[in-house]
Design a protein around this motif. Structure first.
Motif, PDB file in Angstrom:
ATOM      1  N   ASP A  35      12.007   4.616   6.925  1.00  0.00           N
ATOM      2  CA  ASP A  35      12.942   3.806   7.715  1.00  0.00           C
ATOM      3  C   ASP A  35      14.298   3.731   7.018  1.00  0.00           C
ATOM      4  O   ASP A  35      15.353   3.831   7.660  1.00  0.00           O
ATOM      5  N   ARG A  36      14.269   3.558   5.710  1.00  0.00           N
ATOM      6  CA  ARG A  36      15.521   3.502   4.961  1.00  0.00           C
ATOM      7  C   ARG A  36      16.263   4.834   5.033  1.00  0.00           C
ATOM      8  O   ARG A  36      17.488   4.870   5.163  1.00  0.00           O
ATOM      9  N   LEU A  37      15.518   5.937   4.961  1.00  0.00           N
ATOM     10  CA  LEU A  37      16.135   7.264   5.037  1.00  0.00           C
ATOM     11  C   LEU A  37      16.783   7.487   6.399  1.00  0.00           C
ATOM     12  O   LEU A  37      17.871   8.061   6.494  1.00  0.00           O
ATOM     13  N   VAL A  38      16.148   7.031   7.470  1.00  0.00           N
ATOM     14  CA  VAL A  38      16.737   7.156   8.810  1.00  0.00           C
ATOM     15  C   VAL A  38      18.026   6.348   8.904  1.00  0.00           C
ATOM     16  O   VAL A  38      19.029   6.798   9.472  1.00  0.00           O
ATOM     17  N   ASP A  39      18.034   5.151   8.331  1.00  0.00           N
ATOM     18  CA  ASP A  39      19.229   4.303   8.376  1.00  0.00           C
ATOM     19  C   ASP A  39      20.412   4.920   7.634  1.00  0.00           C
ATOM     20  O   ASP A  39      21.572   4.649   7.962  1.00  0.00           O
ATOM     21  N   GLU A  40      20.135   5.765   6.631  1.00  0.00           N
ATOM     22  CA  GLU A  40      21.225   6.382   5.867  1.00  0.00           C
ATOM     23  C   GLU A  40      21.922   7.510   6.632  1.00  0.00           C
ATOM     24  O   GLU A  40      23.006   7.948   6.232  1.00  0.00           O
ATOM     25  N   THR A  92       0.847  -1.181   0.000  1.00  0.00           N
ATOM     26  CA  THR A  92       0.000   0.000   0.000  1.00  0.00           C
ATOM     27  C   THR A  92       0.888   1.239   0.000  1.00  0.00           C
ATOM     28  O   THR A  92       2.086   1.171   0.297  1.00  0.00           O
ATOM     29  N   ALA A  93       0.281   2.390  -0.329  1.00  0.00           N
ATOM     30  CA  ALA A  93       1.040   3.643  -0.321  1.00  0.00           C
ATOM     31  C   ALA A  93       1.597   3.929   1.076  1.00  0.00           C
ATOM     32  O   ALA A  93       2.722   4.417   1.220  1.00  0.00           O
ATOM     33  N   ALA A 105       5.605   4.243   1.976  1.00  0.00           N
ATOM     34  CA  ALA A 105       6.141   5.489   2.527  1.00  0.00           C
ATOM     35  C   ALA A 105       6.874   5.236   3.842  1.00  0.00           C
ATOM     36  O   ALA A 105       7.978   5.749   4.062  1.00  0.00           O
ATOM     37  N   LEU A 106       6.297   4.432   4.726  1.00  0.00           N
ATOM     38  CA  LEU A 106       6.944   4.163   6.021  1.00  0.00           C
ATOM     39  C   LEU A 106       8.241   3.378   5.826  1.00  0.00           C
ATOM     40  O   LEU A 106       9.231   3.608   6.534  1.00  0.00           O
ATOM     41  N   ALA A 107       8.254   2.453   4.854  1.00  0.00           N
ATOM     42  CA  ALA A 107       9.484   1.701   4.574  1.00  0.00           C
ATOM     43  C   ALA A 107      10.575   2.623   4.045  1.00  0.00           C
ATOM     44  O   ALA A 107      11.754   2.508   4.417  1.00  0.00           O
ATOM     45  N   GLU A 108      10.204   3.563   3.157  1.00  0.00           N
ATOM     46  CA  GLU A 108      11.186   4.505   2.627  1.00  0.00           C
ATOM     47  C   GLU A 108      11.704   5.438   3.726  1.00  0.00           C
ATOM     48  O   GLU A 108      12.887   5.803   3.741  1.00  0.00           O
ATOM     49  N   VAL A 114       6.936  12.064   0.960  1.00  0.00           N
ATOM     50  CA  VAL A 114       5.593  12.531   1.322  1.00  0.00           C
ATOM     51  C   VAL A 114       4.797  12.901   0.073  1.00  0.00           C
ATOM     52  O   VAL A 114       3.611  12.570  -0.058  1.00  0.00           O
ATOM     53  N   ARG A 115       5.416  13.590  -0.866  1.00  0.00           N
ATOM     54  CA  ARG A 115       4.711  13.990  -2.091  1.00  0.00           C
ATOM     55  C   ARG A 115       4.288  12.766  -2.917  1.00  0.00           C
ATOM     56  O   ARG A 115       3.176  12.718  -3.445  1.00  0.00           O
ATOM     57  N   ILE A 116       5.177  11.771  -3.041  1.00  0.00           N
ATOM     58  CA  ILE A 116       4.823  10.572  -3.802  1.00  0.00           C
ATOM     59  C   ILE A 116       3.717   9.797  -3.091  1.00  0.00           C
ATOM     60  O   ILE A 116       2.811   9.249  -3.730  1.00  0.00           O
ATOM     61  N   TYR A 117       3.769   9.774  -1.741  1.00  0.00           N
ATOM     62  CA  TYR A 117       2.694   9.124  -0.983  1.00  0.00           C
ATOM     63  C   TYR A 117       1.355   9.802  -1.274  1.00  0.00           C
ATOM     64  O   TYR A 117       0.337   9.130  -1.510  1.00  0.00           O
ATOM     65  N   ILE A 118       1.342  11.136  -1.278  1.00  0.00           N
ATOM     66  CA  ILE A 118       0.102  11.873  -1.539  1.00  0.00           C
ATOM     67  C   ILE A 118      -0.397  11.574  -2.957  1.00  0.00           C
ATOM     68  O   ILE A 118      -1.602  11.394  -3.183  1.00  0.00           O
TER      69      ILE A 118
END
Length: 348
Positions: free
Chosen positions: A234-239, A224-225, A229-232, A258-262
């Motif tokens: 998490d990945r951003l935090v890990d970077e 789902t969207a 978004a939440l997975a992306e 956020v924009r792609i999620y919207i």
């Protein structure tokens, strides 16, 4: 008589010399024509395109040297911003990719005098390893007008440009498409050499691997969207971009998520709208509640200040921005009784 023969012989000799010279000249012209034909691009090859946009005192020209290329072939994207004196331009942090195109190199020519104006230019060298129709996304460039008593900040955005990437293997047989048997053919049985057995084993292994890849692609699951978004995030935090001082990259990536999620959740073209255009769009509609509109407005405004006004927030501000983005996604995600209009494909 001998004198006449001598004169005739001299004439024939001069005529033979002229004929050889004519043949040599013709050969040179033919060779030059062939070389010129080889150096001329074929008709229909991707031609360069250019677009011009305006915002306040800034004028941006977006240019690509070709609109079609083969895999791994370089594409040159040029952003040229012309502004008056006392107006400075800030290009965004150098990315590693633009859409599905990899950024190979970036060259800047900044604050170049151009009469009573100044020129600010950035050149991207791009390439792609994926074939198909792709898109060079819009690029936002910030500027600061210092001609008045109070500096005025603004943003000018380039045009998105479609790019066609073709493969050198296009037109060849597809190994995943099996062909019908034509019938039984009797062949003499001979003992194959050792290297032939290796070729047979390798070909069998390749066929099995191809079949497994096709099956895996067909058995992919849908995210789902909200899950995407939440997975992306998490990945951003890990970077750990904020911890490494790459604050602008962090906020740029977070707002893109956020924009792609919207866009996928509400079918609003958020990635292709400026912040002001997007906020005006949601205010006029009934997609989001008033509370969520205000939350999103504060989030995007803070991100634009970081990305385009060279503001460096504290680490705690970055963590707060991440929590705000997570809260927005969680509170606007569809309930279990609702269906996600645009699920995201995820390989199993």
């Amino acid at each position: 008589m001998s004198r006449l023969m001598k004169i005739s012989h001299n004439k024939m000799k001069r005529r033979g010399t002229f004929t050889c010279s004519a043949f040599a000249a013709a050969a040179i012209l033919l060779l030059a024509g062939q070389l010129q034909a080889q150096s001329t691009p074929a008709d229909g090859a991707g031609k360069g395109v250019a677009f011009t946009t305006h915002s306040g005192p800034a004028e941006m020209t977006t240019t690509v040297d070709r609109s079609a290329a083969q895999i791994a072939e370089r594409i040159r994207l040029t952003l040229s911003v012309v502004v008056p004196e006392s107006v400075t331009v800030s290009f965004p942090e150098q990315p590693t990719s633009l859409g599905q195109l990899d950024v190979v190199d970036v060259t800047d020519k900044l604050d170049i005098p151009l009469g009573d104006q100044r020129s600010w230019t950035r050149v991207y060298e791009l390439e792609s390893l994926l074939s198909g129709d792709q898109q060079i996304p819009e690029i936002a460039v910030a500027f600061t007008d210092k001609r008045g008593e109070t500096p005025q900040h603004g943003v000018i955005t380039s045009q998105s440009i479609p790019i066609s990437i073709t493969s050198v293997l296009e037109g060849q047989a597809d190994p995943t498409q099996f062909r019908d048997l034509k019938g039984v053919v009797d062949l003499p049985i001979t003992a194959p050499p050792t290297y032939t057995a290796w070729w047979i084993a390798g070909g069998t292994g390749l066929a099995i691997a191809t079949l497994l890849l096709v099956v895996a692609l067909r058995n992919r699951r849908q995210l789902t969207a909200e899950q995407w978004a939440l997975a992306e995030m998490d990945r951003l935090v890990d970077e750990q971009h904020v911890e490494q001082g790459q604050v602008q990259l962090f906020y740029s990536r977070l707002t893109d998520i956020v924009r792609i999620y919207i866009e996928r959740r509400f079918e609003i073209a958020a990635p292709r709208l400026t912040t002001d255009e997007f906020l005006a769009h949601i205010r006029d509609g009934e997609t989001l509640s008033r509370e969520h509109c205000e939350l999103l407005k504060d989030f995007l405004t803070q991100a634009d200040i970081v990305k385009f006004a060279s503001y460096c927030p504290a680490t705690s501000d970055g963590n707060e921005a991440m929590e705000t983005a997570r809260r927005f996604v969680a509170e606007t995600a569809p309930t279990r009784k609702q269906s996600d209009p645009n699920p995201v494909a995820q390989e199993a």
